[in-house]
Design an enzyme around this catalytic site. Structure first.
Site, mmCIF file in Angstrom:
data_model
loop_
_atom_site.group_PDB
_atom_site.id
_atom_site.type_symbol
_atom_site.label_atom_id
_atom_site.label_comp_id
_atom_site.label_asym_id
_atom_site.label_seq_id
_atom_site.Cartn_x
_atom_site.Cartn_y
_atom_site.Cartn_z
ATOM 1 N N ASP A 174 16.235 21.300 14.978
ATOM 2 C CA ASP A 174 17.327 20.372 14.726
ATOM 3 C C ASP A 174 17.212 19.995 13.251
ATOM 4 O OD1 ASP A 174 18.708 20.141 17.092
ATOM 5 O OD2 ASP A 174 18.016 18.129 17.561
ATOM 6 N N HIS B 75 24.445 11.910 11.015
ATOM 7 C CA HIS B 75 24.897 12.790 12.102
ATOM 8 C C HIS B 75 25.545 12.000 13.242
ATOM 9 C CE1 HIS B 75 24.523 15.843 15.367
ATOM 10 N NE2 HIS B 75 24.963 16.592 14.370
ATOM 11 N N HIS C 251 19.430 17.667 11.079
ATOM 12 C CA HIS C 251 20.609 16.807 11.010
ATOM 13 C C HIS C 251 20.787 16.132 9.653
ATOM 14 C CE1 HIS C 251 21.190 17.316 15.241
ATOM 15 N NE2 HIS C 251 20.158 16.588 15.611
ATOM 16 N N LYS D 250 19.867 24.127 13.237
ATOM 17 C CA LYS D 250 21.102 23.808 13.955
ATOM 18 C C LYS D 250 21.373 22.315 13.857
ATOM 19 C CE LYS D 250 18.593 23.664 18.364
ATOM 20 N NZ LYS D 250 18.876 22.299 18.786
ATOM 21 N N CYS E 132 18.425 21.256 24.861
ATOM 22 C CA CYS E 132 18.501 22.395 23.942
ATOM 23 C C CYS E 132 17.952 23.694 24.528
ATOM 24 C CB CYS E 132 17.804 22.038 22.631
ATOM 25 S SG CYS E 132 18.632 20.660 21.780
ATOM 26 N N HIS F 87 17.074 11.101 14.476
ATOM 27 C CA HIS F 87 15.950 12.015 14.622
ATOM 28 C C HIS F 87 16.197 13.296 13.836
ATOM 29 C CE1 HIS F 87 18.867 13.431 17.604
ATOM 30 N NE2 HIS F 87 18.300 14.623 17.489
ATOM 31 N N ASP G 271 12.913 23.783 19.099
ATOM 32 C CA ASP G 271 12.785 22.397 18.639
ATOM 33 C C ASP G 271 11.435 21.736 18.905
ATOM 34 O OD1 ASP G 271 15.414 22.913 18.052
ATOM 35 O OD2 ASP G 271 16.259 21.376 19.349
#
Length: 193
Positions: free
Chosen positions: A53, A59, A55, A97, A142, A72, A13
């Protein structure tokens, strides 16, 4: 520690929204780890993988949806892009993810419910990977969850501590938690080609 073809680097990330000074969910000191992360990409890993990430706009983790985090890394936005300062030319794959609206996903291997694998475990196995080295953002979320899952899944697992930054938990506390799960904490200078 000698790096070779059965070693994988997982860069977690390193995205614009997690980097100071402008990121929507900037990790303190997140920008300062980039030289260390880039130095790792020069080592002869058998595989280099990054995570994002990724999203949906609604989310569950977002404050606008009642979640704990500022909005974010929304799919397709500049904030979700990997940092332009990150060396990406040696990446074999980018694993996304956090794509399912009702559940967050800190780990690069599965969502927080442990129900929806990303496919990373199988990918590493099919490439003959035995050891994984994890770095990136954020150390206390994470990165830690990715490392714990890697160890649980049978990979010999290392976290490169000086190539990570935490949101709020002191690194020593994160290291203690990870060591209890069988993860070894190292620094960039501990690693050799």
């Amino acid at each position: 520690m000698r790096i070779g073809p059965q070693d994988a680097l997982i860069i977690v990330d390193v995205q614009n929204d997690f980097l100071p000074p402008y990121g929507a969910l900037a990790v303190p000191g997140g920008d300062t780890i980039l030289p260390a992360v880039n130095a790792l990409t020069d080592l002869p890993f058998g595989l280099r993988v990054a995570t994002q990430d990724w999203h949906p706009a609604d989310h569950c983790s977002f404050a606008t949806q009642g979640g704990p985090w500022p909005d974010h890394c929304v799919q397709g936005t500049e904030g979700a892009e990997l940092s332009a300062l990150l060396r990406t030319n040696g990446l074999a794959a980018i694993m996304r993810k956090g794509m399912m609206q009702p559940v967050d996903s800190y780990s690069a291997f599965t969502d927080n419910n442990g129900q929806n694998p990303t496919g990373l475990e199988g990918y590493l196995h099919t490439r003959g990977i035995k050891r994984v080295w994890v770095c990136g953002l954020a150390y206390d979320f994470c990165v830690a969850d990715t490392a714990q899952d890697a160890a649980r899944l049978g990979f010999t697992t290392y976290v490169v501590e000086d190539a990570c930054a935490s949101v709020k938990t002191p690194p020593a506390q994160v290291a203690e938690r990870l060591q209890a799960h069988g993860v070894t904490i190292v620094r960039v200078q501990d690693m050799t080609p």
